[in-house]
Design a protein around this motif. Structure first.
Motif, PDB file in Angstrom:
ATOM      1  N   CYS A 382       4.621  55.518   4.848  1.00  0.00           N
ATOM      2  CA  CYS A 382       4.560  56.662   4.068  1.00  0.00           C
ATOM      3  C   CYS A 382       6.032  56.737   3.078  1.00  0.00           C
ATOM      4  CB  CYS A 382       4.827  57.828   5.118  1.00  0.00           C
ATOM      5  SG  CYS A 382       3.517  57.719   6.129  1.00  0.00           S
ATOM      6  N   LYS A 383       5.819  57.698   2.057  1.00  0.00           N
ATOM      7  CA  LYS A 383       7.060  57.995   1.231  1.00  0.00           C
ATOM      8  C   LYS A 383       7.074  59.535   1.242  1.00  0.00           C
ATOM      9  CE  LYS A 383       7.008  54.397  -2.074  1.00  0.00           C
ATOM     10  NZ  LYS A 383       6.680  53.934  -3.488  1.00  0.00           N
ATOM     11  N   ILE A 384       8.347  60.108   1.486  1.00  0.00           N
ATOM     12  CA  ILE A 384       8.602  61.622   1.466  1.00  0.00           C
ATOM     13  C   ILE A 384       9.601  61.720   0.238  1.00  0.00           C
ATOM     14  CG2 ILE A 384       9.782  63.464   2.749  1.00  0.00           C
ATOM     15  CD1 ILE A 384       8.202  60.180   4.500  1.00  0.00           C
ATOM     16  N   ARG A 385       9.249  62.510  -0.377  1.00  0.00           N
ATOM     17  CA  ARG A 385      10.122  62.774  -1.705  1.00  0.00           C
ATOM     18  C   ARG A 385      10.767  64.068  -1.538  1.00  0.00           C
ATOM     19  NH1 ARG A 385      12.988  64.489  -5.515  1.00  0.00           N
ATOM     20  NH2 ARG A 385      12.762  63.463  -7.618  1.00  0.00           N
ATOM     21  N   GLY A 386      12.156  64.193  -1.323  1.00  0.00           N
ATOM     22  CA  GLY A 386      12.832  65.469  -1.003  1.00  0.00           C
ATOM     23  C   GLY A 386      14.174  65.394  -1.476  1.00  0.00           C
ATOM     24  N   SER A 387      15.026  66.134  -0.312  1.00  0.00           N
ATOM     25  CA  SER A 387      16.432  66.244  -0.652  1.00  0.00           C
ATOM     26  C   SER A 387      17.124  66.290   0.757  1.00  0.00           C
ATOM     27  CB  SER A 387      17.052  67.399  -1.457  1.00  0.00           C
ATOM     28  OG  SER A 387      16.415  68.428  -0.934  1.00  0.00           O
ATOM     29  N   TYR A 388      18.411  65.963   0.798  1.00  0.00           N
ATOM     30  CA  TYR A 388      19.396  65.997   1.929  1.00  0.00           C
ATOM     31  C   TYR A 388      19.503  67.575   2.219  1.00  0.00           C
ATOM     32  CZ  TYR A 388      19.494  61.070   2.236  1.00  0.00           C
ATOM     33  OH  TYR A 388      19.064  59.473   2.302  1.00  0.00           O
ATOM     34  N   ALA A 389      19.930  67.835   3.515  1.00  0.00           N
ATOM     35  CA  ALA A 389      20.163  69.133   3.740  1.00  0.00           C
ATOM     36  C   ALA A 389      21.418  69.761   3.009  1.00  0.00           C
ATOM     37  CB  ALA A 389      20.255  69.266   5.250  1.00  0.00           C
ATOM     38  N   SER A 390      22.322  68.968   2.708  1.00  0.00           N
ATOM     39  CA  SER A 390      23.519  69.315   2.132  1.00  0.00           C
ATOM     40  C   SER A 390      23.390  69.679   0.436  1.00  0.00           C
ATOM     41  CB  SER A 390      24.482  68.324   2.158  1.00  0.00           C
ATOM     42  OG  SER A 390      24.475  67.130   1.859  1.00  0.00           O
TER      43      SER A 390
END
Length: 391
Positions: A382-390
């Motif tokens: 799987c690929k998840i495109r997002g951002s880190y919590a910070s």
């Protein structure tokens, strides 16, 4: 395949005739009870006539439950040399991917198979449908060995031309219906009434749907169902267990983007200023463009300029541009893509999820890709495109 009343112990005889127009090209008489399949190779026909002749018990009408045209076959992983499935979705619909499946079939039962273009090919995990695809090409590579490539409904749209469309406060559902036509689809109720203005140039139906999705800020997928499903990106994230992830995950960090420029389009029948001339359905219009921008304030002052310019979203007017720019900026300004093989639970393409990267940090974003080797349907890369919590 003809299914008679399965509660009756009655054998029926019937005659099947195949026609090309008004010309009969083949015929045969058959008999059976319960579920009865007629297996016969007939070239160049476009109509079938079935006549029920008699039964082995008197005074019985033929009680039919269903007639299925074509032959349905069920294969298991042991029937395949190789088989793979790729499913994708674009988080901002800057593209419209075509899901694909490829397989080399060597069935245990040696029957001559005649795969036809657009023949349905479905993949299940236990009783759950994970892909409904259509044959794109097929080759016989050896005795009892077939190489087949399939594609999703979006692939069928790519094969069909679209004449273009002029929109003036036109509901999104109306535009979707004109693009997708008779193919099955569903659209979130909240998206259906959004009014769009602009135009879709002549091209393929897939390209037209791409324009619609981008203008709506919507996404679509064909994974896990038999329809094109159009929906708004989910807002609530589901946390996926790190225990379901295999060893060997990777993270790819995007290059810093310093700004975003989104071009919007305003059509008129009267030329003014630097408007460019376009033609849709034989009618001339004049396209005046403007730009909505966003600046990434989180980058360092000495970061090289890297501005993303989106100029070809012709169904985006100024109102839609203002509605889209914040979401687009959030996507481009500092994203990361986590790639990991993991056990598949209930998550699906387009879901908002939170996963753990190789260093134990959380990344929240959209599940954008799922690659599956169908000999192991319970795990996918799987690929998840997002951002880190910070971020």
């Amino acid at each position: 395949t003809i299914t008679f009343d399965t509660l009756e112990d009655v054998t029926y005889s019937f005659r099947v005739e195949w026609y090309n127009g008004e010309t009969q090209v083949a015929e045969g008489t058959f008999s059976g009870k319960g579920e009865t399949t007629v297996e016969q190779t007939v070239p160049l026909y476009n109509a079938v006539r079935i006549r029920f002749l008699a039964s082995d018990k008197p005074y019985r009408f033929a009680r039919l439950q269903k007639i299925v045209f074509g032959v349905g076959r069920q294969f298991t992983p042991s029937d395949f040399d190789t088989i793979s499935l790729t499913q994708e979705v674009s988080p901002i619909s800057d593209d419209l991917p075509i899901d694909t499946s490829k397989f080399v079939l060597r069935p245990r039962k040696a029957i001559r198979y005649l795969f036809q273009t657009r023949q349905t090919f479905k993949i299940y995990r236990d009783a759950d449908l994970i892909a409904a695809h259509y044959v794109k090409s097929a080759q016989i590579t050896a005795e009892n060995r077939y190489a087949v490539e399939c594609q999703s409904l979006v692939g069928l749209l790519e094969e069909q031309s679209y004449a273009g469309l002029y929109a003036s406060s036109t509901p999104a559902l109306t535009i979707a219906q004109s693009i997708i036509g008779d193919l099955p689809f569903e659209m979130d109720a909240a998206l259906q009434s959004i009014a769009l203005s602009g135009y879709i140039p002549e091209g393929t139906r897939r390209e037209a749907l791409h324009q619609l999705l981008f203008a709506l800020g919507a996404i679509c997928t064909t994974a896990d169902n038999e329809k094109i499903r159009i929906f708004a990106p989910p807002q609530t994230a589901v946390v996926l267990s790190p225990d379901d992830a295999y060893i060997g995950a990777t993270v790819e960090q995007d290059a810093p983007v310093t700004g975003l420029a989104l071009t919007y389009h305003t059509l008129s029948t009267v030329k003014s200023g630097n408007a460019s001339e376009i033609e849709i359905g034989g009618v001339k219009y004049y396209d005046t463009t403007g730009t909505v921008t966003a600046t990434n304030s989180a980058v360092l002052s000495d970061t090289p300029e890297n501005i993303v310019e989106i100029t070809d979203a012709t169904l985006v007017d100024q109102t839609r541009a203002n509605a889209l720019v914040t979401r687009l900026a959030a996507y481009y300004f500092g994203g990361a893509t986590v790639k990991q093989k993991r056990l598949v639970r209930e998550e699906s393409l387009g879901d908002k999820v939170t996963v753990t990267d190789v260093l134990g940090a959380s990344v929240t974003g959209m599940l954008i890709s799922r690659e599956t080797v169908v000999t192991n349907l319970y795990a996918s890369t799987c690929k998840i495109r997002g951002s880190y919590a910070s971020d």
